[in-house]
Enzyme design. Structure first.
Site, short mmCIF file in Angstrom:
data_model
loop_
_atom_site.label_atom_id
_atom_site.label_comp_id
_atom_site.label_asym_id
_atom_site.label_seq_id
_atom_site.Cartn_x
_atom_site.Cartn_y
_atom_site.Cartn_z
N ASP A 132 42.23 47.48 39.00
CA ASP A 132 43.53 47.50 38.24
C ASP A 132 43.99 48.75 37.89
OD1 ASP A 132 46.06 46.93 36.93
OD2 ASP A 132 45.28 45.62 35.38
N ASP A 358 51.13 49.94 42.02
CA ASP A 358 50.41 49.13 41.07
C ASP A 358 49.63 48.25 41.93
OD1 ASP A 358 49.26 48.01 38.79
OD2 ASP A 358 50.74 46.38 38.91
#
Length: 478
Positions: A132, A358
């Site tokens: 992440d 992201d």
């Protein structure tokens, strides 16, 4: 005899001291100086295990997760008022070695992230963590000084759990330390005794959160030469309790690998030991079990091979409104070679806009002024196909007779002249048998544009932290 004893003790002391020095620079004796470290990337939708749901159900869950995650990203950017000291960070980025971590797809869990396997502790314990780039805390589900039925994480909801009592290198961060009080953003103001562990409450999307305490631990990582290396004193979280609905993505793996830009993130530690950049290449999120790619720290051989095709744009790192995210500067979007009339404030973070890249978001989010123009152009071109209603997407259609060449090319234009033109399949996505959708989501403005991982697929992405730039080039990712 006394002199012989003294000499012996001196040799023991010298060996002990040398061991300490070598432990700090463990890569110097476990690998060549320029050996990459790579971790395999495993997508959460991989067919490695049984798929419990249909493709449409998985896509709808993915979309629901992304919407909530985007709301969380917007809140964090609005609330983030301190900058990360990039000067200190860059001074630490001294090339010593490189790491390559396998990263693959895992389509069975019903959301859109990628997994990485790492080994933690001494002796090592193996975990599957969500990679992440929007998180700067690495943590594992953990059992610390508790009996199984009295732990916050019940056996029925756990996959693997980290057991600190079985590791000789596990060291808690005291709640009375300067690090706990001033450096760890999510630490809780609880300190019953000076040596009590520093606790955290780390919040995610879907109203979920991880609660536990900070510690330093050893992480073992693979190298491209087949050997393994050791990262000492990596800040990790021992998560004893998870809050949120059972369907939340936070439950999917054994924890989170924090790849966000932060002083104590995994990236900061790996970069300071292994080089000044990291890179990854994401295979298609529905690739089969035999297809994988890598998360690489340090020199990436493919980057050198792709040198003539690599394009670079500036990365905005550690600003007061950026937080742990990797932000880029856009000036426009084109469809079919035509620049769309999108207001300039959409790109400007100081005027309520801005863009991030992201890995934890699957779909690409465009704030409403950009979304409306993009969708108008693409739906016009696809209007000849039979429209299919959808709760998750604005425009879906039957793929009967579909011709990819009929789709105008979508392109993102960066402020320094670089252009990113993803393949059509990255924004006209398969959601069910003979059903395709435009894979964009609308976000309110003011707000953040998010380039999600489906849009990033089949590209090599290089995050050059020292140079403050993002590189990208088409790749098969194999």
């Amino acid at each position: 005899m006394k002199g012989r004893t003294s000499s012996f003790l001196f040799i023991v002391f010298l060996l002990y001291a040398l061991h300490g020095i070598l432990s700090v620079h463990s890569f110097l004796y476990e690998s060549k100086q320029d050996e990459p470290l790579r971790l395999e990337l495993i997508h959460r939708h991989s067919l490695r295990v049984k798929m419990p749901k249909t493709q449409l159900e998985l896509i709808e869950e993915l979309q629901s997760h992304d919407v909530i995650r985007h709301q969380m990203i917007s809140r964090r950017r609005q609330q983030h008022h301190h900058s990360i000291p990039t000067g200190l960070r860059r001074n630490a980025l001294e090339t010593v070695a490189s790491i390559a971590m396998p990263l693959s797809s895992a389509w069975d869990f019903g959301a859109g992230q990628y997994f990485v396997q790492i080994k933690v502790g001494t002796p090592s314990q193996r975990f599957l963590l969500i990679a992440d780039t929007g998180s700067d805390l690495t943590w594992m589900k953990c059992k610390y000084r508790c009996v199984a039925d009295k732990c916050g994480l019940k056996r029925a909801t756990m996959k693997k759990v980290f057991r600190p009592a079985q590791s000789s290198t596990f060291k808690t961060i005291p709640c009375s330390s300067e690090m706990c009080k001033f450096e760890l953003e999510f630490s809780r103001q609880e300190c019953p005794t000076p040596l009590s562990p520093c606790k955290y409450d780390y919040r995610y999307a879907e109203s979920s959160g991880a609660l536990g305490f900070f510690a330093n631990e050893t992480v073992r990582v693979p190298l491209t030469n087949g050997r393994r290396a050791r990262l000492n004193d990596v800040l990790i979280g021992c998560t004893e309790s998870i809050e949120g609905p059972k369907g939340a993505s936070i439950w999917a793996g054994d924890g989170i690998l924090g790849l966000g830009f932060g002083k104590h993130s995994f990236v900061a530690k790996a970069a300071s030991n292994l080089g000044d950049n990291f890179s990854y290449c994401l295979v298609d999120h529905m690739s089969n079990k035999n297809v994988s790619s890598y998360l690489t720290f340090g020199r990436n051989a493919e980057t050198a091979q792709q040198n003539s095709r690599m394009r670079y744009t500036k990365l905005a790192l550690g600003g007061p409104k950026i937080g742990p995210f990797y932000a880029v500067n856009l000036v426009g979007i084109s469809v079919g070679g035509k620049m769309l009339k999108i207001p300039n404030e959409v790109w400007n973070e100081n005027l309520g806009g801005g863009t991030i890249v992201d890995s934890g978001t699957s779909l690409t989010f465009l704030t409403s002024p950009a979304y409306i123009h993009v969708m108008d152009e693409l739906t016009m071109a696809l209007s000849k196909y039979k429209k299919i209603p959808s709760d998750a997407f604005e425009f879906c259609f039957s793929s009967t007779g579909y011709d990819q060449s009929s789709v105008p090319r979508f392109a993102i234009h960066f402020a320094d002249g670089a252009k990113f033109e993803p393949p059509v399949k990255s924004y006209v996505i398969d959601v069910a048998i003979q059903t395709k959708c435009l894979g964009f989501q609308s976000a309110p403005f003011p707000g953040t544009i998010v380039i999600g991982n489906i849009m990033q697929q089949n590209y090599l992405w290089e995050f050059d932290l020292r140079g403050g730039r993002l590189g990208y080039a088409p790749s098969s990712c194999t």
